[in-house]
Design an enzyme around this catalytic site. Structure first.
Site, mmCIF file in Angstrom:
data_model
loop_
_atom_site.group_PDB
_atom_site.id
_atom_site.type_symbol
_atom_site.label_atom_id
_atom_site.label_comp_id
_atom_site.label_asym_id
_atom_site.label_seq_id
_atom_site.Cartn_x
_atom_site.Cartn_y
_atom_site.Cartn_z
ATOM 1 N N ASP A 30 58.374 73.063 20.291
ATOM 2 C CA ASP A 30 58.578 71.667 19.895
ATOM 3 C C ASP A 30 58.922 71.677 18.413
ATOM 4 O O ASP A 30 58.692 72.664 17.710
ATOM 5 C CB ASP A 30 57.288 70.847 20.130
ATOM 6 N N TYR A 79 71.342 55.991 24.795
ATOM 7 C CA TYR A 79 70.362 56.675 25.663
ATOM 8 C C TYR A 79 70.895 56.751 27.087
ATOM 9 O O TYR A 79 70.827 57.804 27.730
ATOM 10 C CB TYR A 79 69.033 55.924 25.598
ATOM 11 N N LYS A 97 71.697 60.272 28.894
ATOM 12 C CA LYS A 97 70.994 60.701 30.109
ATOM 13 C C LYS A 97 71.960 60.880 31.287
ATOM 14 O O LYS A 97 71.761 61.783 32.103
ATOM 15 C CB LYS A 97 69.872 59.714 30.447
ATOM 16 N N THR A 104 53.862 56.716 27.670
ATOM 17 C CA THR A 104 53.821 57.780 26.661
ATOM 18 C C THR A 104 54.239 57.196 25.316
ATOM 19 O O THR A 104 54.566 56.014 25.208
ATOM 20 C CB THR A 104 54.788 58.940 27.007
HETATM 21 N N1 LIG Z 1 58.310 58.221 28.525
HETATM 22 C C1 LIG Z 1 59.129 57.655 29.378
HETATM 23 O O1 LIG Z 1 58.921 56.506 29.826
HETATM 24 C C2 LIG Z 1 60.325 58.414 29.869
HETATM 25 C C3 LIG Z 1 61.043 57.897 30.945
HETATM 26 C C4 LIG Z 1 62.159 58.572 31.397
HETATM 27 C C5 LIG Z 1 62.558 59.740 30.774
HETATM 28 N N2 LIG Z 1 61.844 60.216 29.722
HETATM 29 C C6 LIG Z 1 62.329 61.440 29.084
HETATM 30 O O2 LIG Z 1 61.349 62.457 29.193
HETATM 31 C C7 LIG Z 1 61.491 63.381 28.115
HETATM 32 C C8 LIG Z 1 60.125 63.596 27.478
HETATM 33 O O3 LIG Z 1 59.643 62.367 26.976
HETATM 34 P P1 LIG Z 1 58.084 62.028 26.863
HETATM 35 O O4 LIG Z 1 57.881 60.734 27.512
HETATM 36 O O5 LIG Z 1 57.276 63.194 27.262
HETATM 37 O O6 LIG Z 1 58.030 61.783 25.273
HETATM 38 P P2 LIG Z 1 57.068 62.372 24.145
HETATM 39 O O7 LIG Z 1 57.444 61.702 22.880
HETATM 40 O O8 LIG Z 1 55.659 62.312 24.598
HETATM 41 O O9 LIG Z 1 57.522 63.920 24.068
HETATM 42 C C9 LIG Z 1 58.784 64.293 23.581
HETATM 43 C C10 LIG Z 1 58.639 65.555 22.749
HETATM 44 O O10 LIG Z 1 59.937 65.963 22.311
HETATM 45 C C11 LIG Z 1 59.807 66.460 20.988
HETATM 46 N N3 LIG Z 1 61.081 66.444 20.279
HETATM 47 C C12 LIG Z 1 61.775 65.367 19.830
HETATM 48 N N4 LIG Z 1 62.888 65.765 19.178
HETATM 49 C C13 LIG Z 1 62.888 67.125 19.202
HETATM 50 C C14 LIG Z 1 63.758 68.123 18.682
HETATM 51 N N5 LIG Z 1 64.864 67.805 18.009
HETATM 52 N N6 LIG Z 1 63.431 69.422 18.886
HETATM 53 C C15 LIG Z 1 62.319 69.760 19.577
HETATM 54 N N7 LIG Z 1 61.451 68.868 20.080
HETATM 55 C C16 LIG Z 1 61.739 67.567 19.902
HETATM 56 C C17 LIG Z 1 58.785 65.536 20.336
HETATM 57 O O11 LIG Z 1 58.209 66.113 19.177
HETATM 58 C C18 LIG Z 1 57.777 65.339 21.474
HETATM 59 O O12 LIG Z 1 56.753 66.293 21.444
HETATM 60 C C19 LIG Z 1 62.536 62.769 27.175
HETATM 61 O O13 LIG Z 1 63.778 63.380 27.406
HETATM 62 C C20 LIG Z 1 62.582 61.313 27.601
HETATM 63 O O14 LIG Z 1 63.823 60.734 27.317
HETATM 64 C C21 LIG Z 1 60.743 59.600 29.254
#
Ligand SMILES: NC(=O)c1ccc[n+]([C@@H]2O[C@H](COP(=O)([O-])OP(=O)(O)OC[C@H]3O[C@@H](n4cnc5c(N)ncnc54)[C@H](O)[C@@H]3O)[C@@H](O)[C@H]2O)c1
Length: 254
Positions: free
Chosen positions: A38, A157, A161, A192
């Site tokens: 990360d 976004y 995606k 989250t």
């Molecule tokens: N949370 C939601 O509702 C949701 C819904 C659909 C899709 N997603 C997708 O799921 C994935 C994970 O999201 P999450 O909900 O676990 O969010 P989160 O914020 O809990 O985790 C995301 C992680 O990515 C890391 N990150 C960000 N930029 C980075 C970079 N440049 N290099 C390395 N690490 C980096 C952050 O530090 C964080 O630890 C994302 O792609 C998000 O778009 C999330």
């Protein structure tokens, strides 16, 4: 499923929090050795600690996945630590500015495409050769329901995606003959930090609106997404490649 991944090596990007952390913990609980990565070192070390405390194997290597060279160094570090890489989850993400397409700032567009789409490309171009050298394996990219349908005021976004899902299919058809499966998971909305960052607070009107979009009548959890991702990474999904699995409480079925 406990212990079914003994002898396998996992690599999770975006593993300091949320879905990525849940995938990493789930892989380790099933016996895999896991590289935790990360941009957030503190959160990454927390993930490692929780795996070690449970008797699993994990190490941390910091990586900004928007930098192609750092993505290559991360794969080298994984091979150095564990000698192979078989299962990769790319789960990085960050919040996005809310604005209509015609009002969306170009610099914010670049930022979102860089974080969510360029990064998955940089990750996979480094990961695929290492998986082939390790004898084959699988990648799962965490996309979103917004890679399947649109949502207002999130043009970058939504585009990023949709791009991740297209890129997943492209890599899947190219590398299936060489033993690499590539799939995506399309999560519905979860509780989250991304949601909080987008200004959606518990009990708010917007939270109720977002919740209603899910036939299940609730938001998801990172653990529910991780279960699907881990299945796609396991031999149970041996004939599944190029697929996008919605794990969305019925969001895309409504
Ligand atoms: N949370 C939601 O509702 C949701 C819904 C659909 C899709 N997603 C997708 O799921 C994935 C994970 O999201 P999450 O909900 O676990 O969010 P989160 O914020 O809990 O985790 C995301 C992680 O990515 C890391 N990150 C960000 N930029 C980075 C970079 N440049 N290099 C390395 N690490 C980096 C952050 O530090 C964080 O630890 C994302 O792609 C998000 O778009 C999330």
């Amino acid at each position: 499923m406990e212990g079914t991944l003994h002898g396998r090596v996992g690599l999770v990007t975006g593993a300091a929090a949320g879905i990525g952390r849940s995938i990493a913990v789930g892989l380790a609980r099933r016996g895999a050795h896991v590289m935790i990565s990360d941009i957030d070192a503190e959160g990454g070390h927390d993930t490692v600690r929780s795996i070690l405390d449970a008797g699993g194997h994990a190490v941390f290597h910091a990586c900004d996945t928007t930098d192609p060279t750092e993505c290559e160094t991360l794969v080298d570090a994984t091979l150095g630590a564990f000698g192979a890489v078989h299962m990769v989850a790319n789960s990085l993400g960050a919040g996005s500015h809310a604005a209509l397409t015609a009002d969306f700032p170009p610099e914010e567009w670049r930022e979102v495409i860089s974080t969510h789409l360029d990064a998955v490309f940089y990750c996979m171009r480094a990961q695929i050769p290492a998986i082939i050298r390790s004898g084959g394996g699988a990648i799962v990219n965490i996309a979103s329901v917004l890679g399947l349908v649109a949502w207002p005021q999130a043009p970058a976004y939504v585009a990023a995606k949709h791009g991740v899902i297209g890129l997943t299919k492209a890599a899947a058809v190219e590398y299936a003959p060489r033993g690499v499966r590539v799939n995506a998971v399309a999560p519905g909305i979860l509780e989250t930090s991304l949601l909080t960052e987008a200004g959606v607070t518990a009990g708010s009107e917007i939270q109720a609106f977002v919740t209603e979009k899910h036939a299940a009548g609730r938001l998801g959890t990172p653990e529910e997404i991780a279960e699907a991702a881990i299945w796609l990474l396991s031999d149970g999904a041996s004939f599944t490649t190029g697929a996008t699995l919605p794990v969305d409480g019925g969001f895309t079925a409504l």
